[in-house]
Design an enzyme around this catalytic site. Structure first.
Site, mmCIF file in Angstrom:
data_model
loop_
_atom_site.group_PDB
_atom_site.id
_atom_site.type_symbol
_atom_site.label_atom_id
_atom_site.label_comp_id
_atom_site.label_asym_id
_atom_site.label_seq_id
_atom_site.Cartn_x
_atom_site.Cartn_y
_atom_site.Cartn_z
ATOM 1 N N LEU A 66 -101.794 -3.304 8.907
ATOM 2 C CA LEU A 66 -102.361 -1.963 8.746
ATOM 3 C C LEU A 66 -102.124 -1.470 7.320
ATOM 4 O O LEU A 66 -101.345 -2.059 6.574
ATOM 5 C CB LEU A 66 -101.701 -1.020 9.758
ATOM 6 N N PRO A 67 -102.788 -0.355 6.922
ATOM 7 C CA PRO A 67 -102.678 0.068 5.520
ATOM 8 C C PRO A 67 -101.258 0.437 5.055
ATOM 9 O O PRO A 67 -100.805 -0.083 4.040
ATOM 10 C CB PRO A 67 -103.620 1.274 5.442
ATOM 11 N N THR A 100 -97.872 -3.999 4.088
ATOM 12 C CA THR A 100 -96.912 -3.641 3.038
ATOM 13 C C THR A 100 -96.520 -2.188 3.249
ATOM 14 O O THR A 100 -97.353 -1.281 3.103
ATOM 15 C CB THR A 100 -97.530 -3.801 1.634
ATOM 16 N N LYS A 175 -91.618 -7.700 -1.581
ATOM 17 C CA LYS A 175 -93.051 -7.449 -1.775
ATOM 18 C C LYS A 175 -93.292 -6.342 -2.794
ATOM 19 O O LYS A 175 -94.197 -6.433 -3.631
ATOM 20 C CB LYS A 175 -93.683 -7.107 -0.424
ATOM 21 N N LYS A 250 -100.501 2.786 -3.561
ATOM 22 C CA LYS A 250 -99.465 2.935 -2.519
ATOM 23 C C LYS A 250 -98.266 2.040 -2.823
ATOM 24 O O LYS A 250 -97.111 2.479 -2.759
ATOM 25 C CB LYS A 250 -100.053 2.548 -1.148
HETATM 26 P P1 NAD Z 1 -107.918 -2.769 4.867
HETATM 27 O O1 NAD Z 1 -108.043 -1.322 4.572
HETATM 28 O O2 NAD Z 1 -109.023 -3.702 4.515
HETATM 29 O O3 NAD Z 1 -107.609 -2.990 6.445
HETATM 30 C C1 NAD Z 1 -106.792 -2.145 7.216
HETATM 31 C C2 NAD Z 1 -107.396 -2.107 8.609
HETATM 32 O O4 NAD Z 1 -106.526 -1.372 9.480
HETATM 33 C C3 NAD Z 1 -108.754 -1.395 8.666
HETATM 34 O O5 NAD Z 1 -109.715 -2.283 9.229
HETATM 35 C C4 NAD Z 1 -108.488 -0.182 9.552
HETATM 36 O O6 NAD Z 1 -109.609 0.165 10.360
HETATM 37 C C5 NAD Z 1 -107.341 -0.674 10.400
HETATM 38 N N1 NAD Z 1 -106.537 0.375 11.026
HETATM 39 C C6 NAD Z 1 -105.969 1.473 10.467
HETATM 40 N N2 NAD Z 1 -105.255 2.152 11.381
HETATM 41 C C7 NAD Z 1 -105.373 1.476 12.548
HETATM 42 C C8 NAD Z 1 -104.850 1.668 13.859
HETATM 43 N N3 NAD Z 1 -104.064 2.703 14.146
HETATM 44 N N4 NAD Z 1 -105.162 0.770 14.806
HETATM 45 C C9 NAD Z 1 -105.949 -0.286 14.528
HETATM 46 N N5 NAD Z 1 -106.475 -0.536 13.309
HETATM 47 C C10 NAD Z 1 -106.177 0.345 12.341
HETATM 48 O O7 NAD Z 1 -106.547 -3.233 4.176
HETATM 49 P P2 NAD Z 1 -106.097 -4.723 3.795
HETATM 50 O O8 NAD Z 1 -106.570 -5.017 2.415
HETATM 51 O O9 NAD Z 1 -106.415 -5.645 4.912
HETATM 52 O O10 NAD Z 1 -104.506 -4.499 3.697
HETATM 53 C C11 NAD Z 1 -103.665 -4.396 4.843
HETATM 54 C C12 NAD Z 1 -102.218 -4.392 4.371
HETATM 55 O O11 NAD Z 1 -101.952 -5.606 3.654
HETATM 56 C C13 NAD Z 1 -101.867 -3.252 3.408
HETATM 57 O O12 NAD Z 1 -100.566 -2.805 3.666
HETATM 58 C C14 NAD Z 1 -101.972 -3.925 2.038
HETATM 59 O O13 NAD Z 1 -101.161 -3.272 1.084
HETATM 60 C C15 NAD Z 1 -101.492 -5.317 2.350
HETATM 61 N N6 NAD Z 1 -101.969 -6.407 1.463
HETATM 62 C C16 NAD Z 1 -103.272 -6.459 1.057
HETATM 63 C C17 NAD Z 1 -103.700 -7.513 0.236
HETATM 64 C C18 NAD Z 1 -105.128 -7.619 -0.237
HETATM 65 O O14 NAD Z 1 -105.374 -8.444 -1.150
HETATM 66 N N7 NAD Z 1 -106.089 -6.873 0.308
HETATM 67 C C19 NAD Z 1 -102.799 -8.514 -0.138
HETATM 68 C C20 NAD Z 1 -101.485 -8.455 0.327
HETATM 69 C C21 NAD Z 1 -101.090 -7.397 1.130
#
Ligand code: NAD
Length: 302
Positions: A66-67, A100, A175, A250
């Site tokens: 999740l975010p 994260t 991280k 964030k």
């Molecule tokens: P994203 O915004 O693409 O995906 C997050 C998903 O969570 C969305 O689809 C949203 O609808 C869903 N969501 C939010 N609240 C919810 C709930 N209560 N129940 C169910 N679903 C819910 O974000 P992302 O890029 O996939 O990143 C996710 C995490 O991974 C973050 O913490 C980010 O910092 C970390 N991260 C991202 C990357 C990257 O390259 N994108 C790399 C490493 C780590």
């Protein structure tokens, strides 16, 4: 028998991670608030549940992607009169949060889990959306060795490197250090590439030179921010997908918060946070963080 895994959060990272588990023949029950995100994962053999609570029904392992801290805490601990998943999970369930989030938040979850006899790990990842799709992520894990041993066969299908950083929250601490450095490297690399362009160099030629010189780094290798230099990066598709500027912001906020608490000097981390914040305030929060190069050009975004 097949391990049943509930996967909550199917965005840019969670989507491809859940797909890799479904392809590896785990029984994946997935949920996201966004129907389009669910549909992408359903195409690859995961069963879509009606809610997070329905997804964890019968699951031995729960994974979340999740975010931010608030989403993860409300999922597991509930709030505002709503119950969290921890109230529904049977003792012994393994919970792996790959989001994260703040180390303190991860520690709070681990303690709440322990009180209910759940095994909780923080397991944030590095490697970007390409690493998530290819199953080559790096996992930085905080929590008990015994819980990590149970998680390893699952993490193995999503990643290539699994590190035990220490106790609860240690994965998140690792991280936030890594991502502070990444945020700085993206800006530094963008400055060098922009300067090169101003001097009349072809950015692809300059990137090729720096990759074999002392300026080499992950941004040059895997994530060049200049459109046209690499395929399959956000710069090649108008900075869509990838790692959102607001998510980088964030992470820098988490790093600065931790640095302030420990009196650790992070001057470049602070400057990077200000630059991404200005880029976000200009309307670019939803674009991949490599789009920060457009702010450093002093030209309008594409
Ligand atoms: P994203 O915004 O693409 O995906 C997050 C998903 O969570 C969305 O689809 C949203 O609808 C869903 N969501 C939010 N609240 C919810 C709930 N209560 N129940 C169910 N679903 C819910 O974000 P992302 O890029 O996939 O990143 C996710 C995490 O991974 C973050 O913490 C980010 O910092 C970390 N991260 C991202 C990357 C990257 O390259 N994108 C790399 C490493 C780590």
């Amino acid at each position: 028998s097949t391990t049943r895994i509930a996967f909550i959060g199917l965005g840019n990272m969670g989507g491809p991670m859940a797909i890799n588990l479904a392809r590896a023949s785990f029984a994946v029950q997935a949920f996201d608030l966004d129907a389009a995100a669910c549909a992408r994962v359903a195409e690859h053999g995961a069963r879509i549940a009606e809610s997070a609570l329905a997804a964890v029904e019968g699951a031995e392992v729960v994974i979340s992607m999740l975010p931010a801290s608030r989403h993860v805490e409300s999922l597991y601990l509930g709030g505002a009169g709503e119950p969290g998943l921890f109230d529904a999970l049977p003792a012994g369930t393994l919970v792996i949060d790959c989001s994260t989030i703040a180390p303190a938040s991860a520690q709070k979850l681990a303690e709440a889990g322990k009180a209910r006899s759940l095994a909780v790990l923080d397991a944030p990842v590095s490697g970007g959306t390409a690493g998530a799709a290819a199953g080559t992520l790096t996992f930085m894990v905080g929590g008990d060795e015994s819980a990590l041993a149970r998680a390893e066969p699952i993490l193995d299908r999503m990643g290539q490197n699994i590190f035990h950083a220490g106790g609860a929250g240690a994965g998140q601490s690792a991280k936030l250090c890594n991502n502070m450095l990444l945020g700085i490297l993206m800006i530094g690399t963008s400055e060098a590439l922009n300067l090169g362009r101003s001097l009349g160099l072809d950015p692809a030629v300059l990137a090729g030179i720096m990759k074999k010189s002392s300026g080499a780094n992950w941004v040059l290798e895997k994530y060049n921010p200049v459109p046209g230099v690499m395929d399959n990066v956000p710069a090649a598709r108008g900075y869509s997908g990838g790692f959102g500027t607001d998510l980088m912001l964030k992470d820098l906020g988490l790093a600065l918060e931790a640095a302030i608490a420990k009196r650790a000097p992070v001057p470049l981390g602070g400057l990077a946070e200000s630059l991404y914040a200005a880029h976000s305030a200009a309307g670019n929060g939803g674009l991949d963080f490599s789009s920060v190069i457009t702010a450093l050009e002093g030209r309008p975004r594409p």
